[in-house]
Design a protein around this motif. Structure first.
Motif, PDB file in Angstrom:
ATOM      1  N   MET A 129       0.858  -1.175   0.000  1.00  0.00           N
ATOM      2  CA  MET A 129       0.000   0.000   0.000  1.00  0.00           C
ATOM      3  C   MET A 129       0.904   1.238   0.000  1.00  0.00           C
ATOM      4  SD  MET A 129      -3.016   1.107   2.691  1.00  0.00           S
ATOM      5  CE  MET A 129      -4.019  -0.307   2.326  1.00  0.00           C
ATOM      6  N   LYS A 130       0.548   2.214  -0.811  1.00  0.00           N
ATOM      7  CA  LYS A 130       1.304   3.458  -0.901  1.00  0.00           C
ATOM      8  C   LYS A 130       0.784   4.467   0.126  1.00  0.00           C
ATOM      9  CE  LYS A 130       3.868   2.416  -4.462  1.00  0.00           C
ATOM     10  NZ  LYS A 130       5.303   2.265  -4.333  1.00  0.00           N
ATOM     11  N   ALA A 131       1.642   5.421   0.447  1.00  0.00           N
ATOM     12  CA  ALA A 131       1.276   6.519   1.336  1.00  0.00           C
ATOM     13  C   ALA A 131       1.468   7.830   0.579  1.00  0.00           C
ATOM     14  CB  ALA A 131       2.139   6.502   2.591  1.00  0.00           C
ATOM     15  N   LEU A 132       0.748   8.852   1.018  1.00  0.00           N
ATOM     16  CA  LEU A 132       0.874  10.185   0.461  1.00  0.00           C
ATOM     17  C   LEU A 132       1.004  11.156   1.632  1.00  0.00           C
ATOM     18  CD1 LEU A 132       0.789  11.912  -2.159  1.00  0.00           C
ATOM     19  CD2 LEU A 132      -1.646  12.218  -1.694  1.00  0.00           C
ATOM     20  N   THR A 133       2.077  11.938   1.628  1.00  0.00           N
ATOM     21  CA  THR A 133       2.294  12.917   2.683  1.00  0.00           C
ATOM     22  C   THR A 133       1.527  14.192   2.362  1.00  0.00           C
ATOM     23  OG1 THR A 133       4.460  12.003   3.225  1.00  0.00           O
ATOM     24  CG2 THR A 133       4.042  14.291   3.899  1.00  0.00           C
ATOM     25  N   ILE A 134       0.793  14.662   3.351  1.00  0.00           N
ATOM     26  CA  ILE A 134      -0.026  15.869   3.244  1.00  0.00           C
ATOM     27  C   ILE A 134       0.254  16.708   4.485  1.00  0.00           C
ATOM     28  CG2 ILE A 134      -2.387  16.763   3.114  1.00  0.00           C
ATOM     29  CD1 ILE A 134      -3.164  14.015   1.852  1.00  0.00           C
ATOM     30  N   ARG A 135       0.491  17.978   4.308  1.00  0.00           N
ATOM     31  CA  ARG A 135       0.760  18.847   5.452  1.00  0.00           C
ATOM     32  C   ARG A 135      -0.483  19.034   6.307  1.00  0.00           C
ATOM     33  NH1 ARG A 135       4.896  23.667   3.882  1.00  0.00           N
ATOM     34  NH2 ARG A 135       6.558  22.282   3.189  1.00  0.00           N
ATOM     35  N   GLN A 136      -0.230  19.282   7.587  1.00  0.00           N
ATOM     36  CA  GLN A 136      -1.315  19.644   8.487  1.00  0.00           C
ATOM     37  C   GLN A 136      -1.660  21.112   8.260  1.00  0.00           C
ATOM     38  OE1 GLN A 136      -3.139  17.634   9.750  1.00  0.00           O
ATOM     39  NE2 GLN A 136      -2.308  16.371  11.373  1.00  0.00           N
ATOM     40  N   PRO A 137      -2.874  21.529   8.391  1.00  0.00           N
ATOM     41  CA  PRO A 137      -3.994  20.797   8.983  1.00  0.00           C
ATOM     42  C   PRO A 137      -4.767  19.933   7.994  1.00  0.00           C
ATOM     43  CG  PRO A 137      -4.704  23.009   8.508  1.00  0.00           C
ATOM     44  CD  PRO A 137      -3.238  22.925   8.114  1.00  0.00           C
ATOM     45  N   TRP A 138      -4.326  19.876   6.745  1.00  0.00           N
ATOM     46  CA  TRP A 138      -5.093  19.196   5.701  1.00  0.00           C
ATOM     47  C   TRP A 138      -5.201  17.689   5.925  1.00  0.00           C
ATOM     48  CZ3 TRP A 138      -7.264  23.280   4.588  1.00  0.00           C
ATOM     49  CH2 TRP A 138      -6.584  24.478   4.367  1.00  0.00           C
ATOM     50  N   ALA A 139      -4.119  17.039   6.389  1.00  0.00           N
ATOM     51  CA  ALA A 139      -4.195  15.595   6.649  1.00  0.00           C
ATOM     52  C   ALA A 139      -5.236  15.300   7.729  1.00  0.00           C
ATOM     53  CB  ALA A 139      -2.826  15.059   7.057  1.00  0.00           C
ATOM     54  N   GLY A 140      -5.243  16.097   8.784  1.00  0.00           N
ATOM     55  CA  GLY A 140      -6.236  15.922   9.849  1.00  0.00           C
ATOM     56  C   GLY A 140      -7.644  16.210   9.373  1.00  0.00           C
ATOM     57  N   ALA A 141      -7.787  17.190   8.482  1.00  0.00           N
ATOM     58  CA  ALA A 141      -9.114  17.509   7.942  1.00  0.00           C
ATOM     59  C   ALA A 141      -9.641  16.353   7.094  1.00  0.00           C
ATOM     60  CB  ALA A 141      -9.052  18.789   7.125  1.00  0.00           C
ATOM     61  N   ILE A 142      -8.751  15.690   6.372  1.00  0.00           N
ATOM     62  CA  ILE A 142      -9.168  14.507   5.606  1.00  0.00           C
ATOM     63  C   ILE A 142      -9.595  13.408   6.577  1.00  0.00           C
ATOM     64  CG2 ILE A 142      -8.339  12.616   4.152  1.00  0.00           C
ATOM     65  CD1 ILE A 142      -6.611  14.771   2.697  1.00  0.00           C
ATOM     66  N   ALA A 143      -8.784  13.172   7.592  1.00  0.00           N
ATOM     67  CA  ALA A 143      -9.066  12.081   8.527  1.00  0.00           C
ATOM     68  C   ALA A 143     -10.310  12.324   9.369  1.00  0.00           C
ATOM     69  CB  ALA A 143      -7.855  11.860   9.440  1.00  0.00           C
ATOM     70  N   HIS A 144     -10.564  13.587   9.765  1.00  0.00           N
ATOM     71  CA  HIS A 144     -11.591  13.824  10.782  1.00  0.00           C
ATOM     72  C   HIS A 144     -12.664  14.852  10.442  1.00  0.00           C
ATOM     73  CE1 HIS A 144      -9.491  11.324  13.673  1.00  0.00           C
ATOM     74  NE2 HIS A 144      -8.376  11.897  13.272  1.00  0.00           N
TER      75      HIS A 144
ATOM     76  N   LYS B 107      -5.566  28.335   7.703  1.00  0.00           N
ATOM     77  CA  LYS B 107      -6.299  29.033   8.770  1.00  0.00           C
ATOM     78  C   LYS B 107      -7.201  28.086   9.562  1.00  0.00           C
ATOM     79  CE  LYS B 107      -4.949  33.145   7.333  1.00  0.00           C
ATOM     80  NZ  LYS B 107      -3.519  33.116   7.242  1.00  0.00           N
ATOM     81  N   LEU B 108      -7.039  26.804   9.389  1.00  0.00           N
ATOM     82  CA  LEU B 108      -7.881  25.804  10.021  1.00  0.00           C
ATOM     83  C   LEU B 108      -7.261  25.363  11.354  1.00  0.00           C
ATOM     84  CD1 LEU B 108     -10.417  24.108   9.338  1.00  0.00           C
ATOM     85  CD2 LEU B 108      -8.878  22.420   8.362  1.00  0.00           C
ATOM     86  N   HIS B 109      -8.080  25.272  12.387  1.00  0.00           N
ATOM     87  CA  HIS B 109      -7.600  24.866  13.708  1.00  0.00           C
ATOM     88  C   HIS B 109      -8.576  23.855  14.297  1.00  0.00           C
ATOM     89  CE1 HIS B 109      -4.733  28.151  13.602  1.00  0.00           C
ATOM     90  NE2 HIS B 109      -5.724  28.932  13.201  1.00  0.00           N
ATOM     91  N   GLY B 110      -8.070  22.992  15.168  1.00  0.00           N
ATOM     92  CA  GLY B 110      -8.944  22.052  15.843  1.00  0.00           C
ATOM     93  C   GLY B 110      -8.225  20.788  16.254  1.00  0.00           C
TER      94      GLY B 110
END
Length: 131
Positions: free
Chosen positions: A1-16, A50-53
């Motif tokens: 399985m491949k992985a893709l690195t995404i900067r925060q906060p975008w990775a967290g926004a995808i996950a949650h 500008k996303l926080h959480g």
């Protein structure tokens, strides 16, 4: 399985937070369409975001698994809602599963293959979530 690195906060926004499009300057290689991938939160944040959480301060770790369902170019209007940036490729995501605990891993540019220990830790959590 491949992985893709995404900067925060975008990775967290995808996950949650229901972000279901990843904005990229490059077109998705056809071989990855329909693929299940690991979402990796990079070591550095996107300082312009500008996303926080909650869940947005995890770095250098696998935070979710998702399926890439397609890719299209955006000509300047937000075809994918507020998450889709203008003049970028939109990689559409589905079947996102957040991991209960982030799995530490060093990322890379583009798609990359995590080590067996990382894959085993992710798989164990996915089995736990499914049961």
């Amino acid at each position: 399985m491949k992985a893709l690195t995404i900067r925060q906060p975008w990775a967290g926004a995808i996950a949650h937070q229901m972000k279901r499009v990843e904005n990229r300057s490059w077109k998705l290689p056809a071989k990855h369409e329909g693929a299940r991938i690991l979402i990796h939160a990079g070591a550095q944040p996107d300082r312009d975001a500008k996303l926080h959480g909650d869940h947005l301060d995890v770095y250098s770790a696998i935070v979710a698994v998702a399926t890439i369902t397609g890719c299209h170019w955006s000509d300047g209007w937000q075809c994918c809602g507020a998450w889709g940036f203008a003049r970028t490729y939109h990689w559409t995501l589905a079947d996102v599963t957040a991991l209960p605990e982030p799995v530490p891993a060093k990322g890379r540019l583009g798609f990359w293959t995590p080590g067996d220990d990382v894959l085993a830790a992710v798989q164990a959590q996915l089995q736990e979530v499914a049961s």
